[in-house]
Design a protein around this motif. Structure first.
Motif, PDB file in Angstrom:
ATOM      1  N   LYS C  33       2.661   5.555  10.955  1.00 22.44           N
ATOM      2  CA  LYS C  33       2.434   6.976  10.688  1.00 22.44           C
ATOM      3  C   LYS C  33       0.963   7.160  10.352  1.00 22.44           C
ATOM      4  CE  LYS C  33       5.271  10.345   8.399  1.00 22.44           C
ATOM      5  NZ  LYS C  33       4.934  11.290   9.418  1.00 22.44           N
ATOM      6  N   CYS C  34       0.274   8.018  11.082  1.00 29.38           N
ATOM      7  CA  CYS C  34      -1.151   8.265  10.802  1.00 29.38           C
ATOM      8  C   CYS C  34      -1.272   9.019   9.485  1.00 29.38           C
ATOM      9  CB  CYS C  34      -1.804   9.062  11.926  1.00 29.38           C
ATOM     10  SG  CYS C  34      -3.453   9.657  11.487  1.00 29.38           S
ATOM     11  N   GLU C  35      -2.144   8.513   8.604  1.00 27.79           N
ATOM     12  CA  GLU C  35      -2.253   9.129   7.280  1.00 27.79           C
ATOM     13  C   GLU C  35      -2.991  10.462   7.317  1.00 27.79           C
ATOM     14  OE1 GLU C  35      -5.801   6.686   5.217  1.00 27.79           O
ATOM     15  OE2 GLU C  35      -4.303   5.429   6.199  1.00 27.79           O
ATOM     16  N   SER C  36      -3.635  10.748   8.440  1.00 24.81           N
ATOM     17  CA  SER C  36      -4.359  12.018   8.531  1.00 24.81           C
ATOM     18  C   SER C  36      -3.509  13.120   9.156  1.00 24.81           C
ATOM     19  CB  SER C  36      -5.628  11.857   9.367  1.00 24.81           C
ATOM     20  OG  SER C  36      -6.698  11.454   8.568  1.00 24.81           O
ATOM     21  N   CYS C  37      -2.936  12.827  10.324  1.00 22.18           N
ATOM     22  CA  CYS C  37      -2.232  13.895  11.036  1.00 22.18           C
ATOM     23  C   CYS C  37      -0.719  13.742  10.964  1.00 22.18           C
ATOM     24  CB  CYS C  37      -2.682  13.953  12.489  1.00 22.18           C
ATOM     25  SG  CYS C  37      -2.110  12.555  13.476  1.00 22.18           S
ATOM     26  N   ASN C  38      -0.267  12.670  10.300  1.00 24.08           N
ATOM     27  CA  ASN C  38       1.171  12.445  10.138  1.00 24.08           C
ATOM     28  C   ASN C  38       1.914  12.148  11.432  1.00 24.08           C
ATOM     29  OD1 ASN C  38       1.422  12.499   7.401  1.00 24.08           O
ATOM     30  ND2 ASN C  38       1.633  14.734   7.303  1.00 24.08           N
ATOM     31  N   LEU C  52      -8.573   3.885  16.268  1.00 26.69           N
ATOM     32  CA  LEU C  52      -8.617   5.337  16.047  1.00 26.69           C
ATOM     33  C   LEU C  52      -7.242   5.902  16.337  1.00 26.69           C
ATOM     34  CD1 LEU C  52     -11.908   6.049  18.042  1.00 26.69           C
ATOM     35  CD2 LEU C  52     -11.660   5.932  15.551  1.00 26.69           C
ATOM     36  N   CYS C  53      -6.852   6.915  15.587  1.00 24.42           N
ATOM     37  CA  CYS C  53      -5.602   7.581  15.894  1.00 24.42           C
ATOM     38  C   CYS C  53      -5.764   8.314  17.232  1.00 24.42           C
ATOM     39  CB  CYS C  53      -5.245   8.586  14.793  1.00 24.42           C
ATOM     40  SG  CYS C  53      -3.844   9.643  15.231  1.00 24.42           S
ATOM     41  N   PRO C  54      -4.875   8.041  18.202  1.00 19.96           N
ATOM     42  CA  PRO C  54      -5.007   8.691  19.517  1.00 19.96           C
ATOM     43  C   PRO C  54      -4.750  10.195  19.437  1.00 19.96           C
ATOM     44  CG  PRO C  54      -3.015   7.340  19.426  1.00 19.96           C
ATOM     45  CD  PRO C  54      -3.729   7.130  18.138  1.00 19.96           C
ATOM     46  N   LYS C  55      -4.103  10.623  18.373  1.00 18.96           N
ATOM     47  CA  LYS C  55      -3.794  12.046  18.231  1.00 18.96           C
ATOM     48  C   LYS C  55      -4.940  12.818  17.562  1.00 18.96           C
ATOM     49  CE  LYS C  55       0.403  12.012  19.895  1.00 18.96           C
ATOM     50  NZ  LYS C  55       1.542  11.397  19.177  1.00 18.96           N
ATOM     51  N   CYS C  56      -5.438  12.300  16.424  1.00 19.62           N
ATOM     52  CA  CYS C  56      -6.377  13.103  15.620  1.00 19.62           C
ATOM     53  C   CYS C  56      -7.714  12.414  15.409  1.00 19.62           C
ATOM     54  CB  CYS C  56      -5.757  13.423  14.255  1.00 19.62           C
ATOM     55  SG  CYS C  56      -5.783  12.039  13.094  1.00 19.62           S
ATOM     56  N   ASN C  57      -7.889  11.274  16.035  1.00 21.16           N
ATOM     57  CA  ASN C  57      -9.154  10.533  15.919  1.00 21.16           C
ATOM     58  C   ASN C  57      -9.406   9.982  14.508  1.00 21.16           C
ATOM     59  OD1 ASN C  57     -11.298   9.557  17.478  1.00 21.16           O
ATOM     60  ND2 ASN C  57     -12.706  11.046  16.559  1.00 21.16           N
ATOM     61  N   HIS C  58      -8.385   9.913  13.679  1.00 21.31           N
ATOM     62  CA  HIS C  58      -8.540   9.311  12.350  1.00 21.31           C
ATOM     63  C   HIS C  58      -9.068   7.877  12.484  1.00 21.31           C
ATOM     64  CE1 HIS C  58      -7.758   8.262   8.185  1.00 21.31           C
ATOM     65  NE2 HIS C  58      -7.129   7.180   8.607  1.00 21.31           N
ATOM     66  N   HIS C  59     -10.061   7.558  11.645  1.00 26.08           N
ATOM     67  CA  HIS C  59     -10.663   6.227  11.710  1.00 26.08           C
ATOM     68  C   HIS C  59      -9.941   5.264  10.783  1.00 26.08           C
ATOM     69  CE1 HIS C  59     -13.680   8.380  13.916  1.00 26.08           C
ATOM     70  NE2 HIS C  59     -14.506   7.355  13.984  1.00 26.08           N
TER      71      HIS C  59
HETATM   72 ZN   LIG Z   1      -3.834  10.901  13.358  1.00 27.96          ZN
END
Ligand SMILES: [Zn+2]
Ligand SMILES: [Zn+2]
Lengths: 283, 315, 283, 315
Positions: C33-38, C52-59
């Motif tokens: 689970k991405c901690e930025s965009c969930n 990087l998160c493929p959805k929100c680019n979270h590093h």
């Molecule tokens: Zn994300």
């Protein structure tokens, strides 16, 4: 408040000594009310006390000539460029008349006195601004005399002391006035590269282009107590922010707290303090 | 009178021509003589107006909302640009932008006052009025340029340094003074171009340079005309009269030997053809930079020192 | 909230990928689970996307070895001093065991990788800190390797790039660790006096002694988005001020606003941005 | 256990002696044998306690409220001193004092952390924990010293740089880093003396020096014992155990080659006889300064560089 009212009844002069000193009425009145402690004091007593209130030590404005005498050993001051006078380069309306008027009133030809002299035996360059001459504004003669004095310091390896007192730029000289900020600042840079100390002394008021140039460039910056020191004047800032200014804003003590002064020195200790600093720099 | 007022008769005439063309087209009437006559009149009118702008009209032109800003010129004269932020002390002041750009094939550090191009950006940019941290960012980038031997270009466009409580608290005067002091001994060439308003110490804080040029319709002055008229005549509404006596136009300052060059703007002002203005500007910069290639550090510092030393010396 | 609850019902992994990457369970789970965009995303997809998160680019955190590969042209990296390992100078309890444990887990011998390599064809010195090795703490080997790398840059006139990721000092080395701040900073001063550029890159987290030494000394300082950057850690500050910290405090964007970063660069653009800056410096 | 606890048995014995003396006097009884015996015991007890202080006892001694501060030493070792204020950027941080003093006949720049000597002053001084502006003031004064070729003395006495919101906002890390960077190339000799607590980066920010000395009972460490025990053992109350493993006493650091000199304190700590401590300190400073008179700038910079370069090099 009651004190104030009472004093009014007694018919003492109500204007501040600053204004008083600039009017021809000075000799007509004997008493003055100190703007700091509200005491009624003899004008003569103030004058004989370095223009300090004998009651509360309030620092009234001091003329440039008196300041020179205060700081420099008797009979050692040699004034530089004393005959340089401004011309009306921009053909600005009524500038000549204004210059003439101030020359007559202040018995000085420009808003700065520069020269060499001894301070407790130490040779120094001293520049003292004169807030009585067109608000101590920096025209090109002020810039030129100050620059030459600094250059004299470089040539003769002397420490430079500048006592600031100014309302800022001289409007009648437009851009020429503005450029004096660059001219004096670069001369101080050269002084600095030559390893010579520059002590800047800020007195009431030090504002505008002076503050944004040599006033703030001292290796050591000292100020008299309670002097107004700032870039923009309080009136302009008040207009900008549309709020009252906080108590003590732009006063020496405020600047000390905010990191822009090395120390605040009472007029009485000024000469000795400068002397001590110069000694510590090997003079 | 604002910049729109200057353009008013021109716009009226342009509208008239457009109307004639429309009538001619829609009704298939030959109005080419009339149109030609009006077009000639338009050219003359433009010349007459723009070549004879009063100082006050130039003040307004220099301040007008559609006048190109530092970022616009950077975009036009640089093949690449990277913006660098921050003074490393307190803040990133958005009223001043800076960074490295490539002009021709030369890397240069570019620093300039930045006004907003709409209300929102103007608030963000504080209308191009820097706080002390703006000047300190500028100085940081200038020192960086000096370290890597990059020439420095500054764009001047500010009503002045900001006159607020916090600006005073954080040493507006100190920040400007320090810049004058430090710029005077930079070992790389510094070229300044006044592109709009050159207001007082806030302008000079980026302007202790080897060469100072001005766009034709920009201004450079110790105080605003409004400020002068309210100080001298206790009446801010006499600003237009003040402007006339102040000697703040590029031609005045060129005559006074304060600036080195007037960069021509297209008829009607830089905003009418930013490419034209940028090309002239780029040409000037490259020409100047080429000159400095063969000068050593001492010559560069000496040149700058002499430039300001002589203002009010040989008078 | 609802999204979160739903995802819980689906039984997806709830831990952040940071922690996940450090455990031996990594291969047992496919989702994260991405901690930025969930968003629920494939771990593999994240790994193949520079973390990087493929959805929100979270590093997400990136290991030092992967970072080297990201920045340096293939087959051009020559590691320096790769066999230097820490000794327990202070005889600190359980330090050797800790070192061994981290060496095993991270497959690295220390918290920094240093070397020379080409970045889009330009020769550079690269140091990359490894937050997986004892929190990226600076022991004397980290200090020594970094200093040697900088000295290598001076000797060979190469630009130096340091990618920071650290929790601060290494407690087990006490004062020796502290002194590495001075050692590395003075090496950078020498680099600077030699006119060579130093680019500092701050990644999540950059705190403590690293921030108060080489992290903040870049001629150009860039950071990845949303990285934690500070002197004291948020927990310590919270204890000191006894208040919650403001949203975004000590994040890259906060530091940019406060004047301590030149620019924030996404991991995807990092190599090109460095290349562009180096080109602008004549490389 | 605090510093009072250390002194407790001594104070008890001193009271006993006083009591015996009183009894002897008031009742005219000869107790000189007993008193002599107790006095000898007192000397031995003092020696035993103070010469065998545990690390944790030294931690407490170094922090004790009556330990002399920077200003106390300045007063004792300088014939003249002028304090200079401000960083010229944001504030005058009272947690660091600085200025020019005369030691022997030599002008030096002196900079030190300043703790308060009572609650009120401690609040004003922020318990000797500087904000960034403190380090920036220090750097300004160091650069001033360099310009005028004055040696620099720094006194280190801080729990650490302040860990607050504003300190972070204004760049605590940047300020310390900049000091390490700039101090390393100062062309004048820098001598640091740890007089109380040398806490972490906040201490090192004044400590990149040619010579680092410590008062006998001062400490110097990467983190506080409380901090270490809470990080490593999740238990701040094990601070005394932490102190023992940390190697933070002057003798530990001397053995580790981190410091150059231990300056002897009187029995019981500097506060028992500040003149004694100051004399030893002054002696050391003058001896060092005399050495540097004959060294040139390069030698001075090289010496400082080598000092820190070798920490963790030849291991
Ligand atoms: Zn994300
Ligand atoms: Zn009074």
């Amino acid at each position: 408040m009651i004190k104030k009212l009472l004093s009014k009844e007694k018919g003492y002069a109500q204007v501040s000594v600053n204004k008083k000193f600039n009017t021809k009425n000075v000799d007509e009145k004997f008493w003055i009310k100190c703007e700091s402690c509200n005491s009624n004091i003899f004008i003569k007593e103030v004058e004989e006390n370095m223009s300090l209130c004998p009651k509360c030590n309030h620092h009234f404005k001091l003329s440039a000539r008196k300041r020179v005498n205060l700081l420099i050993d008797e009979k050692t001051f040699e004034e530089l460029d004393k005959d340089l006078v401004s011309m009306n380069i921009l053909k600005f309306p009524e500038y000549e008349e204004k210059l003439e008027r101030y020359t007559g009133k202040s018995k000085e030809k420009e808003a700065v006195i520069t020269g060499t002299g001894k301070l407790n035996g130490i040779d120094v360059i001293l520049c003292v601004m004169n807030s009585e001459f067109m608000m101590g504004s920096m025209g090109y003669i002020v810039g030129e005399k100050t620059t030459r004095a600094i250059e004299n310091g470089i040539e003769n390896k002397l420490p430079v002391i500048i006592v600031c007192a100014s309302g800022g730029a001289r409007m009648q000289e437009g851009i020429i006035s503005l450029m004096q900020m660059a001219k004096t600042s670069q001369a101080l840079n050269k002084l600095s590269e030559n390893g010579l100390p520059y002590i800047s002394i800020l007195t009431d008021p030090t504002t505008g282009g002076i503050t944004a140039s040599f006033a703030m460039l001292g290796d050591i910056i000292m100020a008299e107590p309670n002097a107004l020191i700032g870039f923009a004047g309080p009136r302009v800032i008040k207009q900008t922010i549309k709020q009252d200014l906080p108590e003590g804003f732009q006063k020496s003590e405020f600047l000390l707290e905010h990191g822009f002064l090395d120390l605040i020195v009472s007029r009485k200790n000024m000469k000795n303090k400068i002397h001590q600093i110069l000694k510590m720099h090997g003079y | 009178m604002n910049s729109l007022d200057i353009d008013k008769p021109i716009i009226e005439l342009e509208n008239k021509i457009a109307e004639f063309e429309k009538i001619s087209r829609e009704n298939n009437i030959d109005l080419s003589n009339e149109i030609n006559m009006l077009s000639n009149k338009l050219v003359n009118l433009k010349n007459e107006i723009y070549e004879n702008l009063t100082a006050w009209q130039k003040v307004n032109l220099s301040r007008s909302g559609n006048r190109p800003t530092t970022e616009d010129y950077i975009k036009n004269i640089c093949s690449e640009f990277i913006e660098f932020h921050g003074d490393r002390l307190y803040k990133d002041d958005k009223a001043i932008v800076g960074g490295i750009g490539i002009i021709g094939d030369m890397p240069v550090t570019i620093i300039g006052h930045q006004k907003g191009r709409d209300v929102k950006e103007n608030i963000q940019r504080n209308f191009g009025m820097p706080h002390p941290e703006g000047y300190r960012k500028a100085l940081r980038l200038m020192k960086q340029a000096e370290k890597f031997n990059r020439p420095i270009i500054t764009f001047i466009d500010t009503p002045g340094a900001f006159c607020g409580l916090e600006a005073e608290e954080r040493g507006q005067a100190e920040a400007i003074a320090k810049n004058l002091f430090e710029m005077s001994s930079l070992k790389v060439p510094v070229i300044s171009i006044v592109i709009g308003e050159g207001g007082s110490g806030g302008a000079l804080g980026l302007g202790v340079s080897n060469k100072v040029a001005m766009l034709e319709h920009s201004i450079y002055s110790v105080i605003s005309p409004e400020g002068l008229s309210s100080i001298l005549w206790k009446d801010a509404s006499k600003a237009n009269e003040a402007a006339e006596v102040m000697k703040l136009t590029s031609s005045d300052l060129y005559k006074l030997n304060i600036i080195d060059k007037i960069i021509k703007e297209p008829l009607g002002g830089a905003q009418k053809n930013i490419e034209f203005t940028s090309d002239k500007m780029k040409e000037y910069i490259i020409e100047q930079l080429n000159e400095y290639v063969n000068k050593n550090e001492e010559e560069i510092v000496f040149e700058r020192y002499s430039k300001f030393r002589k203002i009010g010396y040989n008078l």
